[in-house]
Design an enzyme around this catalytic site. Sequence first.
Site, PDB file in Angstrom:
ATOM      1  N   GLY A  84       0.823  -1.199   0.000  1.00 26.70           N
ATOM      2  CA  GLY A  84       0.000   0.000   0.000  1.00 26.70           C
ATOM      3  C   GLY A  84       0.859   1.252   0.000  1.00 26.70           C
ATOM      4  O   GLY A  84       0.552   2.233  -0.686  1.00 26.70           O
ATOM      5  N   GLY A 136      -3.199  -5.741  -0.044  1.00 23.49           N
ATOM      6  CA  GLY A 136      -3.729  -7.084   0.172  1.00 23.49           C
ATOM      7  C   GLY A 136      -3.797  -7.510   1.626  1.00 23.49           C
ATOM      8  O   GLY A 136      -4.736  -8.199   2.034  1.00 23.49           O
ATOM      9  N   THR A 166      10.223  -7.420 -12.411  1.00 17.23           N
ATOM     10  CA  THR A 166       9.516  -8.682 -12.646  1.00 17.23           C
ATOM     11  C   THR A 166       8.392  -8.826 -11.620  1.00 17.23           C
ATOM     12  O   THR A 166       8.596  -8.613 -10.431  1.00 17.23           O
ATOM     13  CB  THR A 166      10.502  -9.870 -12.526  1.00 17.23           C
ATOM     14  OG1 THR A 166      11.517  -9.685 -13.505  1.00 17.23           O
ATOM     15  CG2 THR A 166       9.798 -11.197 -12.751  1.00 17.23           C
ATOM     16  N   CYS A 206       5.301   6.386  23.176  1.00 19.15           N
ATOM     17  CA  CYS A 206       6.245   5.352  23.620  1.00 19.15           C
ATOM     18  C   CYS A 206       6.234   4.136  22.695  1.00 19.15           C
ATOM     19  O   CYS A 206       7.193   3.384  22.646  1.00 19.15           O
ATOM     20  CB  CYS A 206       5.896   4.895  25.025  1.00 19.15           C
ATOM     21  SG  CYS A 206       5.997   6.213  26.232  1.00 19.15           S
TER      22      CYS A 206
END
Lengths: 143, 393
Positions: free
Chosen positions: B71, B200, B237, B325
């Site tokens: 994403g 996904g 690829t 934190c």
Amino acid sequence: MPVYSEKVMEYFMNPRNVGEIKDADGIGEVGNPVCGDMMTFYIKVKGNRLEDVKFQTFGCGAAIAVSSMVSEMAIGKTLEEALTITPSMVAQELEGLPKNKFHCSNLGAQALRKAIRDYANKKGIKIKGLEEKGEEDEEGEES
Amino acid sequence: MRKVYLDNVATTPILLEAVEVMLPYLREVYGNPQSLHSWGDEAREAIDIAREQVAALIAGNPEEIVFTSSGSEANNLAIKGLAQAQAGKGKHIIVSAVEHFSVLHAARTLEKAGFELTIVPVDKYGLTDPDEVAKNIRKDTILVSIMHANGEVGTIQPVAEIGMKIKETGVLFHTDAIASTGNIGVDVKGLGVDALSLAGNQFYGPKGSGALWVRKGLRLIPLMDGGVQEGGRRPGTENVPAIVGLGKAAELAQRDMPSRMEKLSHLRDKLIDGILTTIDHALLTGHPSQRLPHHASFCIEFIEGEAMLMLLNSQGIAVSSGSACTSQALKASHVLIAMGISHEIAQGSLLFGLGVDNNEGDIDYVIEKLPPIVSKLRQMSPLYARFMKEHRG
């Protein structure tokens, strides 16, 4: 999530000396909620020794474990001895802290120092080791 | 000990059906989709099917899908790729204050390269006002990016309204729909957007799979230079197994969406009610109703999120937090701060992402385990001690 040592986890899960001492001889507060952590240390002094140390902490697991460890290290020590506790000693006792949590160990040592300073100011006494560092070390704002 | 995974906002697990369709492409079907022999054909056909499945999920056309590694890559490609392609028309970009860092920081990078950036504020629920977006559009504005749903607080933005408002200006409109796609209905035409990002592992597909939908005919400058894959928009690829898994997850999400939404929103409401009734000084963050069906987020006052997270973990419960934190940078969530929540309260951030594997028993378990954890930490907290003193008189 940071990887904490087993000792940090133990001191976080089962913290020692949590709470407030109602008639404390000295109180030290460091940090602020904006920076993430806040610690208040309470000390009870008998003779020249720390008879009791308690803490309250708003913060992460490391901050709680550090507070817990500092309190344990300090109890029974003379005031002079307690002032020699350094952040790296605390981190070492905890078997290490993640790099980005090291500032928590600064806060712990600073809060104890501040409580001792508060005691010294109230009593109007000088304690060896207290004058050597300026106030700016004790605010813990860098976090 | 019971194990309850409630961190589906970080990542969902992958569904077995998705794993099964991926397996042959990890070993037997190893051809390069760009090759012209039968090995290549087989891989290419698999990608084509996935492209159709993903396009169907968001009501787009298959050729408008650009597969990416995540994403975050899809967001970067949208922001940098569209802005750079439009740079001849102007240099002004608008984003909201609660965008994911893959949008916000991508926009900041452009700003350093000479683009101008306007960050529109949100209200206390994390909502962007469509008028505020429209008001900030200038002659030289080339791109608006407003997320569809926020992963930290669950708020669903009025993206369709924003789309309507800015349609006539001709300014390109991108939405980061990573948290929403596969979890609620997402329709690129209905939303009126020109580009949309998805991932996904937010809807039971594999990690390392994402896509950018870009309206047909829009120019996009690739992030990397290389080959002609993905229509020359994303070289390298193709990660065939991940793409195949993403496609399957998209198909399943589309098929099961109504039942998933019904189940998850029921569990979510049970969790929200349970927490707000058993823990005082707890506030729900994000919009109370206009929120993702699987999302419940809170700020628990006087204590810190990482400490809660770790104690919950010791009880077998997995959650997230936006506290300072918890972050590597030790900074409070920019989303909570943008919503006007103080640093002190933001420290108590706790975030639950429910998933299809959860059940009523999981929620009961959390509602049983969380309150004592909160009390334990409050007993240690100087802020709580102070509060109690002040309120005792």
